[in-house]
Design a protein around this motif. Structure first.
Motif, PDB file in Angstrom:
ATOM      1  N   LEU A 129       0.818  -1.208   0.000  1.00 33.59           N
ATOM      2  CA  LEU A 129       0.000   0.000   0.000  1.00 33.59           C
ATOM      3  C   LEU A 129       0.852   1.258   0.000  1.00 33.59           C
ATOM      4  N   GLU A 130       1.949   1.258   0.767  1.00 29.90           N
ATOM      5  CA  GLU A 130       2.782   2.468   0.817  1.00 29.90           C
ATOM      6  C   GLU A 130       3.415   2.742  -0.547  1.00 29.90           C
ATOM      7  N   LYS A 131       3.768   1.699  -1.292  1.00 28.08           N
ATOM      8  CA  LYS A 131       4.321   1.872  -2.640  1.00 28.08           C
ATOM      9  C   LYS A 131       3.224   2.260  -3.626  1.00 28.08           C
ATOM     10  N   GLN A 132       2.027   1.701  -3.432  1.00 28.10           N
ATOM     11  CA  GLN A 132       0.893   2.076  -4.272  1.00 28.10           C
ATOM     12  C   GLN A 132       0.608   3.575  -4.154  1.00 28.10           C
ATOM     13  N   MET A 133       0.608   4.078  -2.920  1.00 27.63           N
ATOM     14  CA  MET A 133       0.309   5.490  -2.707  1.00 27.63           C
ATOM     15  C   MET A 133       1.420   6.398  -3.244  1.00 27.63           C
ATOM     16  N   GLU A 134       2.645   5.932  -3.231  1.00 25.62           N
ATOM     17  CA  GLU A 134       3.729   6.693  -3.855  1.00 25.62           C
ATOM     18  C   GLU A 134       3.465   6.848  -5.353  1.00 25.62           C
ATOM     19  N   LYS A 135       3.062   5.758  -5.996  1.00 23.99           N
ATOM     20  CA  LYS A 135       2.725   5.807  -7.423  1.00 23.99           C
ATOM     21  C   LYS A 135       1.566   6.768  -7.665  1.00 23.99           C
ATOM     22  N   ALA A 136       0.574   6.735  -6.781  1.00 25.97           N
ATOM     23  CA  ALA A 136      -0.593   7.604  -6.928  1.00 25.97           C
ATOM     24  C   ALA A 136      -0.194   9.076  -6.822  1.00 25.97           C
ATOM     25  N   MET A 137       0.654   9.400  -5.860  1.00 24.13           N
ATOM     26  CA  MET A 137       1.068  10.788  -5.676  1.00 24.13           C
ATOM     27  C   MET A 137       1.975  11.265  -6.808  1.00 24.13           C
ATOM     28  N   GLU A 138       2.764  10.380  -7.349  1.00 19.56           N
ATOM     29  CA  GLU A 138       3.571  10.729  -8.529  1.00 19.56           C
ATOM     30  C   GLU A 138       2.659  11.045  -9.709  1.00 19.56           C
ATOM     31  N   TRP A 139       1.560  10.288  -9.836  1.00 20.36           N
ATOM     32  CA  TRP A 139       0.607  10.521 -10.929  1.00 20.36           C
ATOM     33  C   TRP A 139      -0.111  11.851 -10.743  1.00 20.36           C
ATOM     34  N   VAL A 140      -0.542  12.137  -9.518  1.00 21.82           N
ATOM     35  CA  VAL A 140      -1.224  13.410  -9.238  1.00 21.82           C
ATOM     36  C   VAL A 140      -0.267  14.579  -9.451  1.00 21.82           C
ATOM     37  N   SER A 141       0.962  14.431  -9.000  1.00 26.04           N
ATOM     38  CA  SER A 141       2.038  15.404  -9.175  1.00 26.04           C
ATOM     39  C   SER A 141       1.851  16.635  -8.293  1.00 26.04           C
ATOM     40  N   GLU A 142       0.729  17.316  -8.420  1.00 29.55           N
ATOM     41  CA  GLU A 142       0.428  18.484  -7.595  1.00 29.55           C
ATOM     42  C   GLU A 142      -1.068  18.736  -7.637  1.00 29.55           C
ATOM     43  N   GLY A 143      -1.537  19.541  -6.682  1.00 30.78           N
ATOM     44  CA  GLY A 143      -2.952  19.904  -6.682  1.00 30.78           C
ATOM     45  C   GLY A 143      -3.789  19.048  -5.745  1.00 30.78           C
ATOM     46  N   TYR A 144      -5.075  18.944  -6.075  1.00 31.64           N
ATOM     47  CA  TYR A 144      -6.087  18.373  -5.193  1.00 31.64           C
ATOM     48  C   TYR A 144      -6.345  16.921  -5.558  1.00 31.64           C
ATOM     49  N   MET A 145      -6.259  16.028  -4.576  1.00 34.00           N
ATOM     50  CA  MET A 145      -6.516  14.613  -4.813  1.00 34.00           C
ATOM     51  C   MET A 145      -7.472  14.057  -3.763  1.00 34.00           C
ATOM     52  N   ILE A 146      -8.296  13.105  -4.190  1.00 36.47           N
ATOM     53  CA  ILE A 146      -9.207  12.381  -3.316  1.00 36.47           C
ATOM     54  C   ILE A 146      -8.715  10.941  -3.247  1.00 36.47           C
ATOM     55  N   THR A 147      -8.593  10.400  -2.051  1.00 31.67           N
ATOM     56  CA  THR A 147      -8.172   9.009  -1.868  1.00 31.67           C
ATOM     57  C   THR A 147      -9.357   8.186  -1.386  1.00 31.67           C
ATOM     58  N   MET A 148      -9.577   7.034  -2.040  1.00 33.61           N
ATOM     59  CA  MET A 148     -10.622   6.112  -1.615  1.00 33.61           C
ATOM     60  C   MET A 148     -10.081   4.693  -1.669  1.00 33.61           C
ATOM     61  N   SER A 149     -10.648   3.808  -0.860  1.00 34.73           N
ATOM     62  CA  SER A 149     -10.276   2.400  -0.916  1.00 34.73           C
ATOM     63  C   SER A 149     -11.159   1.681  -1.934  1.00 34.73           C
ATOM     64  N   ASP A 150     -10.933   0.407  -2.119  1.00 33.07           N
ATOM     65  CA  ASP A 150     -11.628  -0.337  -3.178  1.00 33.07           C
ATOM     66  C   ASP A 150     -12.874  -1.071  -2.702  1.00 33.07           C
ATOM     67  N   THR A 151     -13.417  -0.711  -1.510  1.00 32.43           N
ATOM     68  CA  THR A 151     -14.620  -1.399  -1.005  1.00 32.43           C
ATOM     69  C   THR A 151     -15.656  -0.438  -0.423  1.00 32.43           C
ATOM     70  N   VAL A 152     -15.649   0.825  -0.814  1.00 31.78           N
ATOM     71  CA  VAL A 152     -16.568   1.812  -0.223  1.00 31.78           C
ATOM     72  C   VAL A 152     -17.940   1.704  -0.883  1.00 31.78           C
ATOM     73  N   LYS A 153     -18.938   1.311  -0.118  1.00 38.14           N
ATOM     74  CA  LYS A 153     -20.298   1.125  -0.659  1.00 38.14           C
ATOM     75  C   LYS A 153     -21.131   2.395  -0.582  1.00 38.14           C
ATOM     76  N   GLU A 154     -20.958   3.169   0.492  1.00 38.01           N
ATOM     77  CA  GLU A 154     -21.748   4.387   0.696  1.00 38.01           C
ATOM     78  C   GLU A 154     -20.946   5.370   1.543  1.00 38.01           C
ATOM     79  N   ILE A 155     -21.362   6.637   1.499  1.00 42.86           N
ATOM     80  CA  ILE A 155     -20.916   7.628   2.468  1.00 42.86           C
ATOM     81  C   ILE A 155     -22.109   7.893   3.379  1.00 42.86           C
ATOM     82  N   PHE A 156     -21.927   7.633   4.663  1.00 42.23           N
ATOM     83  CA  PHE A 156     -23.011   7.770   5.624  1.00 42.23           C
ATOM     84  C   PHE A 156     -22.955   9.122   6.335  1.00 42.23           C
TER      85      PHE A 156
END
Length: 340
Positions: A104-131
């Motif tokens: 996961l820590e390496k996955q998030m490094e890849k994600a932040m490299e892709w975003v590069s700068e600015g606003y990002m939203i992080t979500m996991s792969d099992t979120v069914k609803e926001i309560f």
């Protein structure tokens, strides 16, 4: 005319800010990228997190899915091809399928490299609803209800404005799922606490590489990431009446790759974390406590944009009037009779 809402430093000084629902009909949104690290859950991701984003009107073209380069399927099918087939089955090919890393820590490094700068939203792969925490009208007993469809982009926008006005780096929902123990309605905490990796937002700091989570600490990524950000002066806010609907540390996924490291992280940040060992702990046992640091909470003002009537008109078009519904039903009956 639609009133343009925003959050100012004066609002923050008064400790009362506009409600995120007041952002519902704003047309011009800040740009953002949604990142989802995932492992061995292709169909579940499509049926939960991606379906949730789509149901709220979030463009899936803004979503980046980070795939672990491995083979976990019983038929030895590569992760990449399994996720691509799932996206095709669920008509979600606009999602960006991106190479991740193992852990996961390496996955998030890849994600932040892709975003590069600015606003990002992080979500996991099992979120069914926001309560949302609410109170029943008669008994006043608290309960959790799904967020009104179409409000998620408003929350993204509200969170971005809130970070700017508070001079903070990240926002998060409440990691707790017990309505009875969650804080009062419309409270936004500015205290040190857990950034929930299942659903959070961030203005990616320039020094994010110095805040990185240690190797093999993916199992407690959220704990170490929260403490590391705070230790470098990156404060955050948390919506205490919101939480994401997911199963906490369920078997499989990223949890299969790591051992627990709570004690090591507590030793690294002694001024922020207290090590609280528990007898016979499991993966779900929280063996730490954040120290009481930070400012007083903010309150969201009462909603001024009513959600009654047709709250999602901007997403699905004008609702039919009663007379139009009657004409539509009569037309349908005529078509059915002519087919006999």
């Amino acid at each position: 005319m639609v009133k343009q809402f925003t959050i100012t430093k004066e609002d923050v000084a008064r400790e009362k800010v506009p409600h995120y629902s007041d952002y519902l009909r704003i047309k011009h949104r800040p740009s953002f990228k949604v990142v989802i690290p995932t492992l061995d859950r292709p169909d579940e991701l499509c049926l939960t997190t991606l379906a949730l984003l789509r149901s709220h009107g979030v463009s899936l073209a803004d979503v980046g899915m980070f795939i672990t380069p491995s083979t976990t399927d019983t038929n030895d099918a590569p992760e990449w091809s399994r996720y691509l087939r799932a996206l095709k089955r669920h008509d979600m090919l606009e999602v960006q399928l991106l190479p991740g890393a193992r852990g996961l820590e390496k996955q998030m490094e890849k994600a932040m490299e892709w975003v590069s700068e600015g606003y990002m939203i992080t979500m996991s792969d099992t979120v069914k609803e926001i309560f949302v925490r609410k109170l029943r009208k008669t008994s006043r007993k608290p309960f959790l209800a799904p967020m009104t469809k179409g409000l998620l982009p408003s929350l993204f926008h509200h969170g971005r404005d809130l970070l700017g006005a508070c001079q903070c780096t990240a926002w998060s929902v409440n990691p707790m799922h017990n309505a009875g123990r969650m804080n009062d309605n419309a409270l936004i905490s500015r205290k040190l606490g857990l950034l929930d990796g299942n659903f959070s937002g961030m203005l990616l700091p320039a020094d994010w590489r110095q805040c990185r989570v240690s190797k093999s600490h993916g199992l407690i990524y959220d704990v170490e990431w929260s403490a590391s950000l705070w230790s470098r002066g990156h404060k955050f806010v948390r919506y205490m009446d919101l939480c994401s609907d997911h199963t906490y540390r369920r078997p499989g996924g990223q949890a299969t790759l790591f051992a627990d490291a709570h004690e090591e992280v507590a030793a690294r940040f002694p001024s922020l974390l207290l090590w609280c060992p528990k007898p016979q702990p499991t993966l779900k046992t929280m063996q730490y406590r954040f120290r009481a640091l930070g400012q007083e909470p903010l309150m969201m003002a009462a909603k001024t944009c009513s959600q009654r009537g047709r709250p999602n008109e901007h997403l699905v078009g004008r609702a039919l009037t009663g007379a139009e519904k009657v004409r539509q039903r009569r037309a349908g009956r005529k078509l059915n009779l002519s087919a006999l």
